[in-house]
Design an enzyme around this catalytic site. Structure first.
Site, PDB file in Angstrom:
ATOM      1  N   GLU A 136      13.002   2.164   9.553  1.00 40.38           N
ATOM      2  CA  GLU A 136      11.778   1.962  10.334  1.00 40.38           C
ATOM      3  C   GLU A 136      11.007   0.776   9.808  1.00 40.38           C
ATOM      4  O   GLU A 136      10.372   0.048  10.569  1.00 40.38           O
ATOM      5  CB  GLU A 136      10.904   3.219  10.287  1.00 40.38           C
ATOM      6  CG  GLU A 136       9.754   3.232  11.292  1.00 40.38           C
ATOM      7  CD  GLU A 136       8.466   2.596  10.767  1.00 40.38           C
ATOM      8  OE1 GLU A 136       7.537   2.395  11.570  1.00 40.38           O
ATOM      9  OE2 GLU A 136       8.376   2.305   9.553  1.00 40.38           O
ATOM     10  N   ASP A 195      13.157   5.380   4.702  1.00 41.70           N
ATOM     11  CA  ASP A 195      13.144   4.060   4.069  1.00 41.70           C
ATOM     12  C   ASP A 195      11.710   3.669   3.735  1.00 41.70           C
ATOM     13  O   ASP A 195      10.747   4.128   4.368  1.00 41.70           O
ATOM     14  CB  ASP A 195      13.801   3.011   4.953  1.00 41.70           C
ATOM     15  CG  ASP A 195      13.076   2.793   6.275  1.00 41.70           C
ATOM     16  OD1 ASP A 195      12.725   3.793   6.928  1.00 41.70           O
ATOM     17  OD2 ASP A 195      12.850   1.625   6.652  1.00 41.70           O
TER      18      ASP A 195
END
Length: 372
Positions: free
Chosen positions: A130, A73
């Site tokens: 994250e 991400d």
């Protein structure tokens, strides 16, 4: 055999603003399967903090299990890019695109390195969350690993730790993080009749003044001092003749291993309640501080850097937090990756030469890990 540059391009092209799932994991899985990895993907969580996709890939067997951890991400690109943030572009010696350094480039470099070192037990622990709350990401991967009895002997997180030159810094720990919301109720009224109202602002200001004066600690050999920052104040009163009925504030605390998150929340709550007995304090600990004391893992990575890049890295705990805060509960963990100068910025970019060099370092790390 995968090429780090081409794989980085393919990962950038798969848009993956946090929380990520889908196409970007397809790209990574397609690169791992031909290398003999058994790939498991699963989705966890519901909105607003999910759904989040995670990937666990394992290959080989042996007395030593080396894990690489990272995230696919990325933060939203924002407006103002020279080109499209999710269309990888090579301009000169640089590859541009969101995630180039944080941290699709490092994931690509590790996959390319793993292709060169087929021996030993290797795993990839990769999340799609994250950059967000991290509720359904690495912690869920760790639960899945526990169910399968997978406990790495050591773990390398590919965060962009390098400051000025690739290889100049390894992270061996991180400070903890907590965010605390303070709400002080009052009673709205006309400013000309203060005896008929109850202004919450002075009570909040007095509490914040006491909080601001706190010296939590002075740091230690490995950590800088802990710090409390007031990051938001909210009254929401557009009128000029009304005493507000509510005042609020938000605090962010970054703390070293001399502090614990719940203790800090309790300390703030005690101060607020002395000044505003009806005040409400809600805190969330995003991670505790951790330290992997210098030892076998940091030495292994440092020696690989010196062998391939010719410099001795600094061991550091500076910067923000990362998923290493969770993984540190599994095994010794350090972080090493690309230059962090452009992470989260417009026109994020990685030097093509650094992708090649990082692949060489990761290969050396694996060879040394399985040779010992």
């Amino acid at each position: 055999m995968p090429d780090a540059i081409e794989l980085t391009k393919a990962l950038i092209a798969a848009e993956s603003a946090t929380p990520a799932r889908g196409a970007v994991f397809d790209v990574l899985e397609a690169a791992l399967l031909p290398l003999g990895f058994k790939v498991e993907r699963f989705v966890e969580g519901e909105a607003p903090e999910g759904p989040v996709e995670n990937l666990l890939a394992v290959r080989g067997a042996g007395p030593r299990h080396f894990a690489f951890a990272g995230h696919l991400d990325v933060v939203p690109p924002g407006a103002g890019w020279t080109g499209d943030a999710f269309v990888p572009q090579v301009r000169g010696d640089l590859l541009y695109g969101r995630g180039a350094v944080d941290m699709k480039g490092a994931i690509a470099a590790f996959v390319a390195a793993a292709a060169r070192v087929p021996e030993g037990m290797t795993s990839l622990i990769v999340t799609g969350d994250e950059e967000g709350p991290a509720t359904f990401g690495t912690q869920k991967l760790m639960e899945r690993m526990a169910e399968r009895g997978l406990v790495p002997d050591m773990c390398l997180v590919g965060e962009p730790t390098s400051q000025h030159r690739l290889g100049d810094m390894i992270k061996i720990g991180r400070r903890g993080s907590t965010v605390i919301d303070v709400s002080v109720p009052g009673r709205q009224g006309h400013v000309a009749y203060p005896h008929l109202a109850d202004n919450p602002v002075p009570r909040l200001v007095r509490a914040l003044a006491e909080i601001d004066a706190i010296e939590l600690d002075r740091g230690n050999a490995w950590f800088q001092p802990s710090n409390i920052e007031v990051i938001d104040l909210a009254v929401g009163n557009p009128a000029t003749n009304v005493i507000p009925g509510h005042a609020g504030a938000r605090l962010s605390i970054r703390f070293n291993d001399q502090q614990r998150g719940p203790d800090l929340i309790a300390r703030i709550e005690e101060i607020v309640h002395r000044h505003a007995p009806a005040g409400i304090v809600k805190g969330r600990v995003y991670g505790e501080a951790f330290l992997t004391a210098p030892g076998a893992l940091s030495a292994l990575v440092a020696e690989a850097i010196e062998a391939k890049l010719g410099l001795a890295p600094e061991l550091s705990t500076t910067g923000g937090t990362s998923d290493a805060r969770f993984l540190s509960k599994l095994c010794p963990v350090v972080e090493f990756g690309l230059l962090n100068a452009t992470m989260h910025k417009l026109d994020e970019a990685v030097a093509l030469a650094d992708l090649v060099a990082l692949t060489d370092v990761y290969e050396e790390v694996l060879r040394r890990a399985f040779a010992n």
